[in-house]
Design a protein around this motif. Structure first.
Motif, PDB file in Angstrom:
ATOM      1  N   MET A 135       0.842  -1.201   0.000  1.00 15.93           N
ATOM      2  CA  MET A 135       0.000   0.000   0.000  1.00 15.93           C
ATOM      3  C   MET A 135       0.877   1.251   0.000  1.00 15.93           C
ATOM      4  N   GLU A 136       0.499   2.205  -0.844  1.00 15.79           N
ATOM      5  CA  GLU A 136       1.302   3.428  -0.954  1.00 15.79           C
ATOM      6  C   GLU A 136       1.067   4.350   0.239  1.00 15.79           C
ATOM      7  N   HIS A 137       2.136   4.859   0.797  1.00 17.15           N
ATOM      8  CA  HIS A 137       2.029   5.857   1.863  1.00 17.15           C
ATOM      9  C   HIS A 137       2.664   7.168   1.407  1.00 17.15           C
ATOM     10  N   PHE A 138       2.289   8.221   2.100  1.00 14.37           N
ATOM     11  CA  PHE A 138       2.755   9.544   1.711  1.00 14.37           C
ATOM     12  C   PHE A 138       3.360  10.249   2.914  1.00 14.37           C
ATOM     13  N   LEU A 139       4.288  11.135   2.646  1.00 16.83           N
ATOM     14  CA  LEU A 139       4.889  11.903   3.731  1.00 16.83           C
ATOM     15  C   LEU A 139       4.318  13.325   3.682  1.00 16.83           C
ATOM     16  N   GLY A 140       3.783  13.776   4.816  1.00 13.49           N
ATOM     17  CA  GLY A 140       3.325  15.151   4.913  1.00 13.49           C
ATOM     18  C   GLY A 140       4.251  15.910   5.847  1.00 13.49           C
ATOM     19  N   ILE A 141       4.747  17.046   5.397  1.00 16.29           N
ATOM     20  CA  ILE A 141       5.668  17.831   6.227  1.00 16.29           C
ATOM     21  C   ILE A 141       5.085  19.216   6.435  1.00 16.29           C
ATOM     22  N   ASP A 142       4.780  19.512   7.683  1.00 18.31           N
ATOM     23  CA  ASP A 142       4.140  20.773   8.044  1.00 18.31           C
ATOM     24  C   ASP A 142       5.186  21.664   8.701  1.00 18.31           C
ATOM     25  N   ILE A 143       5.668  22.632   7.942  1.00 21.52           N
ATOM     26  CA  ILE A 143       6.725  23.500   8.462  1.00 21.52           C
ATOM     27  C   ILE A 143       6.097  24.698   9.158  1.00 21.52           C
ATOM     28  N   GLY A 144       6.425  24.863  10.426  1.00 26.68           N
ATOM     29  CA  GLY A 144       5.882  25.983  11.189  1.00 26.68           C
ATOM     30  C   GLY A 144       6.985  26.754  11.880  1.00 26.68           C
ATOM     31  N   GLY A 145       6.649  27.904  12.423  1.00 30.86           N
ATOM     32  CA  GLY A 145       7.635  28.712  13.125  1.00 30.86           C
ATOM     33  C   GLY A 145       8.127  28.039  14.393  1.00 30.86           C
ATOM     34  N   THR A 146       7.323  27.189  15.010  1.00 34.35           N
ATOM     35  CA  THR A 146       7.698  26.517  16.256  1.00 34.35           C
ATOM     36  C   THR A 146       8.217  25.100  15.993  1.00 34.35           C
ATOM     37  N   ASN A 147       7.453  24.319  15.212  1.00 31.86           N
ATOM     38  CA  ASN A 147       7.826  22.939  14.942  1.00 31.86           C
ATOM     39  C   ASN A 147       7.770  22.617  13.450  1.00 31.86           C
ATOM     40  N   VAL A 148       8.603  21.668  13.081  1.00 30.68           N
ATOM     41  CA  VAL A 148       8.451  21.019  11.773  1.00 30.68           C
ATOM     42  C   VAL A 148       7.917  19.625  12.076  1.00 30.68           C
ATOM     43  N   LYS A 149       6.700  19.349  11.594  1.00 30.18           N
ATOM     44  CA  LYS A 149       6.072  18.063  11.882  1.00 30.18           C
ATOM     45  C   LYS A 149       6.078  17.185  10.631  1.00 30.18           C
ATOM     46  N   CYS A 150       6.531  15.958  10.789  1.00 33.27           N
ATOM     47  CA  CYS A 150       6.535  15.013   9.665  1.00 33.27           C
ATOM     48  C   CYS A 150       5.571  13.887   9.986  1.00 33.27           C
ATOM     49  N   GLY A 151       4.760  13.503   9.035  1.00 36.46           N
ATOM     50  CA  GLY A 151       3.809  12.431   9.299  1.00 36.46           C
ATOM     51  C   GLY A 151       3.700  11.475   8.131  1.00 36.46           C
ATOM     52  N   LEU A 152       3.550  10.220   8.463  1.00 32.86           N
ATOM     53  CA  LEU A 152       3.294   9.194   7.456  1.00 32.86           C
ATOM     54  C   LEU A 152       1.777   9.086   7.326  1.00 32.86           C
ATOM     55  N   VAL A 153       1.266   9.262   6.124  1.00 35.93           N
ATOM     56  CA  VAL A 153      -0.179   9.346   5.928  1.00 35.93           C
ATOM     57  C   VAL A 153      -0.608   8.294   4.897  1.00 35.93           C
TER      58      VAL A 153
END
Lengths: 303, 303
Positions: free
Chosen positions: A1-19
């Protein structure tokens, strides 16, 4: 199954998630933005972080990135990032493609990404067109039109926080967190009744929100005012975009039940039945992880 | 050489023009709208008129029609036409195609058609994106984005006259012809100086415009105010569309030199250099015949 990486760049945190392809957040890693800035450059750190994530998840072939700022219309480069200045004016796509030639990258403004996440993964059925308004420190906007992110002429439209409200100030100066605090302080000054806000010492918007949720009368009155300005923003946006679904997100949106009445009053004062007959204004369904899931949803864009 | 028929439907006149592929108006016929309404229906009269025109000009294969009202998104039917109510909610395209199966018809809102006419046939070089504002009895808007007419979600966007100004009223209520007259009457009441407007008897917007052109101080002051509201409309539209070229048309735009200063003041107060560095605000170049040429320009739309 294909998964995707979402990267949310913010001033406080950089959040990476496997979606997952159903928009489910399977795994999450968080990096403090200031830590990443200690390296040569945020861009260099970002390349490293993405490398680690790709190593962990070898089934990922597509990565979506949400950026808190303005972008070139072709979505290759950043323009202004008030909270991460050293990532401004950077060819992010060029650098990432050079570092990871087998991976497909997508980059978008974070509000646009969150709106697209809502479009693909909302619990509610979504129309092909909607306006997305985020109420937070600032007041942000995005628009999905004909199932696509609306970019505007030069790539950075929907700055709804910066349109002019009925009192001559911008929407954001009225109902961004600073605006809400300012309103609270002004109202408190001449206030004859009792309010928990008087006993709270140094106030901030968060305390005003909490007091309103606990039904403090003065605090509730503030959000009655907020509703008027939000209503004005919606009136002007609806008249220009002829879109009849509005989705409200962001931290301040938890007070939505307190702003609705005055918001609708303003809307019915200014919009004709052509607009109001099928007008829908509701809260975003993705909450805390809207940033990551929105970033990952960029990988789903139909060509 | 291929010629095109442009039909500009208005509340007063229906104007038909033969237009060359260079946007030159070669021949013009005018019908009083009330005359056309004496028949069974305006639609029926329209079919007849178009028949006469097609008979006269047998080299015409494409006809563009400008409509003063809202349209279905697919541009087959009208919705509301305040000035020609009996043409509202009519399947115009269906009727015309049935009557003239060999002819290709295009229908658009008249402000959109005028903007497209400006895009194809302006004397100036036009960018791919611009906002078009018409100052007249009402304040209308249109937008060309990525070389195409911007329709909005449901087909009828850019109602810039109906967005909210900094005094809480709509832009049109402030600077439509009624708004201008209202401002003149209010200002005149308490006015201590001399003004030709005092001696004019029953005032109307046209007289205020003429007085301002003749440098009557009070009348000029009115257009100084108009500029502020026009500036506010531009600020909000630019923030939402991220478009940096604004074209101003309509009868009231002949006062543009009197509104510019206060308009720019407002714009520079609210827009950052990202917007103002390449901001261009200028008058439309098509004047009296913008309606017909705009309607004909619908035949030029690239697929």
């Amino acid at each position: 199954m294909e998964h995707f990486l979402g990267i949310d760049i913010g001033g406080t945190n950089v959040k990476c998630g496997l979606v997952s392809s159903e928009g489910e957040l399977l795994e999450k890693t968080k990096y403090a933005t200031t830590e990443l800035q200690k390296e040569n450059s945020t861009m260099e750190s970002l390349v490293k972080v993405i490398g680690w994530e790709l190593e962990k998840h070898s089934n990922v072939k597509k990565v979506g990135i949400g950026i808190p700022g303005t972008l070139s219309k072709d979505r290759n480069s950043t323009i202004d990032l008030p909270n991460i200045p050293d990532l401004a004016h950077t060819n992010v796509m060029g650098t990432l493609k050079a570092a990871y030639p087998d991976i497909i990258f997508h980059m978008e403004n974070d509000a646009n990404a969150a709106a697209l996440g809502e479009f693909y993964f909302s619990k509610a059925t979504m129309p092909d067109d909607f306006i997305f308004i985020t109420l937070g420190t600032g007041v942000g906007g995005a628009c999905i039109m004909d199932r696509k992110i609306f970019k505007g002429g030069n790539g950075n439209g929907l700055e709804i926080g910066h349109i002019i409200a009925g009192n001559g100030k911008t929407i954001e100066n009225n109902i961004g967190k600073k605006g809400i605090l300012g309103m609270a302080l002004t109202t408190l000054e001449g206030y004859k009744g009792k309010s928990v806000l008087s006993d709270m010492g140094s106030l901030n918007a968060k305390k005003v929100i909490k007091a309103a949720q606990e039904e403090d009368k003065l605090a509730m009155e503030i959000f009655h005012e907020v509703g008027k300005y939000l209503g004005e923003a919606i009136v002007s946006a609806v008249r220009l975009f002829d879109i009849h679904t509005i989705i409200i997100g962001g931290g301040v949106s938890k007070t939505f039940h307190l702003v609705e009445k005055s918001m609708y009053k303003k809307i019915y004062d200014f919009l004709s039945p052509y607009y109001t007959d099928d007008l829908r204004i509701r809260l975003a369904s993705l909450r805390n992880e809207a940033g990551i899931i929105g970033a990952a949803s960029l990988c789903f864009i139909e060509d």
